[in-house]
Design a protein around this motif. Sequence first.
Motif, PDB file in Angstrom:
ATOM      1  N   ALA A  43     -38.857  91.691  -1.502  1.00  0.00           N
ATOM      2  CA  ALA A  43     -37.853  92.439  -2.262  1.00  0.00           C
ATOM      3  C   ALA A  43     -38.125  93.899  -1.898  1.00  0.00           C
ATOM      4  O   ALA A  43     -38.912  94.557  -2.560  1.00  0.00           O
ATOM      5  CB  ALA A  43     -37.988  92.207  -3.748  1.00  0.00           C
ATOM      6  N   ASP A  44     -37.559  94.357  -0.816  1.00  0.00           N
ATOM      7  CA  ASP A  44     -37.834  95.664  -0.213  1.00  0.00           C
ATOM      8  C   ASP A  44     -39.192  95.705   0.474  1.00  0.00           C
ATOM      9  O   ASP A  44     -39.367  96.396   1.448  1.00  0.00           O
ATOM     10  CB  ASP A  44     -37.729  96.818  -1.217  1.00  0.00           C
ATOM     11  CG  ASP A  44     -36.310  97.003  -1.736  1.00  0.00           C
ATOM     12  OD1 ASP A  44     -35.361  96.739  -0.977  1.00  0.00           O
ATOM     13  OD2 ASP A  44     -36.179  97.399  -2.895  1.00  0.00           O
ATOM     14  N   SER A  45     -40.179  94.999  -0.054  1.00  0.00           N
ATOM     15  CA  SER A  45     -41.489  94.845   0.575  1.00  0.00           C
ATOM     16  C   SER A  45     -42.034  93.489   0.156  1.00  0.00           C
ATOM     17  O   SER A  45     -41.422  92.776  -0.640  1.00  0.00           O
ATOM     18  CB  SER A  45     -42.436  95.976   0.152  1.00  0.00           C
ATOM     19  OG  SER A  45     -42.685  95.924  -1.239  1.00  0.00           O
ATOM     20  N   LEU A  46     -43.177  93.137   0.677  1.00  0.00           N
ATOM     21  CA  LEU A  46     -43.750  91.830   0.407  1.00  0.00           C
ATOM     22  C   LEU A  46     -43.979  91.619  -1.086  1.00  0.00           C
ATOM     23  O   LEU A  46     -44.588  92.455  -1.754  1.00  0.00           O
ATOM     24  CB  LEU A  46     -45.080  91.677   1.164  1.00  0.00           C
ATOM     25  CG  LEU A  46     -45.797  90.341   0.998  1.00  0.00           C
ATOM     26  CD1 LEU A  46     -44.954  89.192   1.522  1.00  0.00           C
ATOM     27  CD2 LEU A  46     -47.140  90.387   1.713  1.00  0.00           C
ATOM     28  N   ASP A  69     -50.170  93.733  -7.132  1.00  0.00           N
ATOM     29  CA  ASP A  69     -49.428  94.927  -7.557  1.00  0.00           C
ATOM     30  C   ASP A  69     -47.950  94.658  -7.806  1.00  0.00           C
ATOM     31  O   ASP A  69     -47.221  95.550  -8.240  1.00  0.00           O
ATOM     32  CB  ASP A  69     -49.608  96.071  -6.553  1.00  0.00           C
ATOM     33  CG  ASP A  69     -49.006  95.782  -5.195  1.00  0.00           C
ATOM     34  OD1 ASP A  69     -48.779  94.593  -4.865  1.00  0.00           O
ATOM     35  OD2 ASP A  69     -48.762  96.746  -4.448  1.00  0.00           O
ATOM     36  N   ARG A  70     -47.489  93.436  -7.567  1.00  0.00           N
ATOM     37  CA  ARG A  70     -46.082  93.073  -7.811  1.00  0.00           C
ATOM     38  C   ARG A  70     -45.942  92.164  -9.028  1.00  0.00           C
ATOM     39  O   ARG A  70     -44.834  91.760  -9.380  1.00  0.00           O
ATOM     40  CB  ARG A  70     -45.494  92.366  -6.577  1.00  0.00           C
ATOM     41  CG  ARG A  70     -45.555  93.119  -5.251  1.00  0.00           C
ATOM     42  CD  ARG A  70     -44.830  94.455  -5.229  1.00  0.00           C
ATOM     43  NE  ARG A  70     -43.440  94.431  -5.561  1.00  0.00           N
ATOM     44  CZ  ARG A  70     -42.429  94.385  -4.693  1.00  0.00           C
ATOM     45  NH1 ARG A  70     -42.676  94.340  -3.414  1.00  0.00           N
ATOM     46  NH2 ARG A  70     -41.188  94.388  -5.108  1.00  0.00           N
ATOM     47  N   ARG A  71     -47.040  91.837  -9.679  1.00  0.00           N
ATOM     48  CA  ARG A  71     -47.004  90.943 -10.845  1.00  0.00           C
ATOM     49  C   ARG A  71     -46.515  91.677 -12.081  1.00  0.00           C
ATOM     50  O   ARG A  71     -46.625  92.889 -12.182  1.00  0.00           O
ATOM     51  CB  ARG A  71     -48.395  90.356 -11.099  1.00  0.00           C
ATOM     52  CG  ARG A  71     -48.836  89.436  -9.990  1.00  0.00           C
ATOM     53  CD  ARG A  71     -50.204  88.868 -10.223  1.00  0.00           C
ATOM     54  NE  ARG A  71     -50.620  88.138  -9.013  1.00  0.00           N
ATOM     55  CZ  ARG A  71     -51.854  88.004  -8.621  1.00  0.00           C
ATOM     56  NH1 ARG A  71     -52.849  88.507  -9.327  1.00  0.00           N
ATOM     57  NH2 ARG A  71     -52.130  87.349  -7.517  1.00  0.00           N
ATOM     58  N   GLY A  72     -45.994  90.888 -13.022  1.00  0.00           N
ATOM     59  CA  GLY A  72     -45.568  91.443 -14.298  1.00  0.00           C
ATOM     60  C   GLY A  72     -44.159  92.003 -14.310  1.00  0.00           C
ATOM     61  O   GLY A  72     -43.767  92.664 -15.268  1.00  0.00           O
ATOM     62  N   HIS A  73     -43.380  91.713 -13.262  1.00  0.00           N
ATOM     63  CA  HIS A  73     -42.014  92.237 -13.175  1.00  0.00           C
ATOM     64  C   HIS A  73     -40.977  91.133 -12.999  1.00  0.00           C
ATOM     65  O   HIS A  73     -39.850  91.407 -12.614  1.00  0.00           O
ATOM     66  CB  HIS A  73     -41.907  93.228 -12.010  1.00  0.00           C
ATOM     67  CG  HIS A  73     -42.877  94.351 -12.093  1.00  0.00           C
ATOM     68  ND1 HIS A  73     -42.754  95.388 -12.992  1.00  0.00           N
ATOM     69  CD2 HIS A  73     -44.022  94.581 -11.410  1.00  0.00           C
ATOM     70  CE1 HIS A  73     -43.766  96.218 -12.846  1.00  0.00           C
ATOM     71  NE2 HIS A  73     -44.560  95.751 -11.902  1.00  0.00           N
ATOM     72  N   GLY A  74     -41.373  89.881 -13.252  1.00  0.00           N
ATOM     73  CA  GLY A  74     -40.449  88.760 -13.116  1.00  0.00           C
ATOM     74  C   GLY A  74     -40.295  88.256 -11.699  1.00  0.00           C
ATOM     75  O   GLY A  74     -39.471  87.369 -11.435  1.00  0.00           O
ATOM     76  N   LEU A  75     -41.078  88.792 -10.770  1.00  0.00           N
ATOM     77  CA  LEU A  75     -40.930  88.394  -9.376  1.00  0.00           C
ATOM     78  C   LEU A  75     -41.479  86.991  -9.113  1.00  0.00           C
ATOM     79  O   LEU A  75     -40.973  86.288  -8.239  1.00  0.00           O
ATOM     80  CB  LEU A  75     -41.591  89.417  -8.453  1.00  0.00           C
ATOM     81  CG  LEU A  75     -40.883  90.773  -8.431  1.00  0.00           C
ATOM     82  CD1 LEU A  75     -41.742  91.819  -7.728  1.00  0.00           C
ATOM     83  CD2 LEU A  75     -39.526  90.653  -7.764  1.00  0.00           C
ATOM     84  N   GLY A  76     -42.481  86.565  -9.848  1.00  0.00           N
ATOM     85  CA  GLY A  76     -42.994  85.198  -9.698  1.00  0.00           C
ATOM     86  C   GLY A  76     -41.934  84.179 -10.059  1.00  0.00           C
ATOM     87  O   GLY A  76     -41.723  83.198  -9.349  1.00  0.00           O
TER      88      GLY A  76
END
Length: 144
Positions: A43-46, A69-76
């Motif tokens: 999503a724009d980056s890995l 660093d991408r956790r906690g934003h609904g990405l999982g």
Amino acid sequence: MTALTITTLEPAELAELAWFLDAASLPSADLAEPDRLFFRVEADSLVGYGGLEGEGADRLLRSIVVLADRRGHGLGRALVTTLERQAHTLGVRRLHLLTTTAAPFFRTLGYAHADRGAAPPAIARSREFTALCPASAVYLVKAL
């Protein structure tokens, strides 16, 4: 949220996936074996990685890892949904998984507890079931 893109990993890219899986204490010993598809999700980056194992209507959802660093934003959640759509396009009817730490997360996505003894033979024979995941791992299933 930015739309996710999914790219199938080439064999030469499996070492990077293995690094992230090892860092998350997830199995990586069998990544290069047959009947496995692994994906890079961006999503724009890995964002992370995930995979499907097996053939036919029943497959394993595996190697789900979201970068710290991408956790906690609904990405999982978005990553799993993207993989479910990919599985559906491949004719998958049910996804199976084993987890030692993420059962509550997967239950919120519609995965239900199942008896390991009732797993379809192809799933029960997988290395995930026979060697890579402990007997204490929770077995979950979702119909697509």
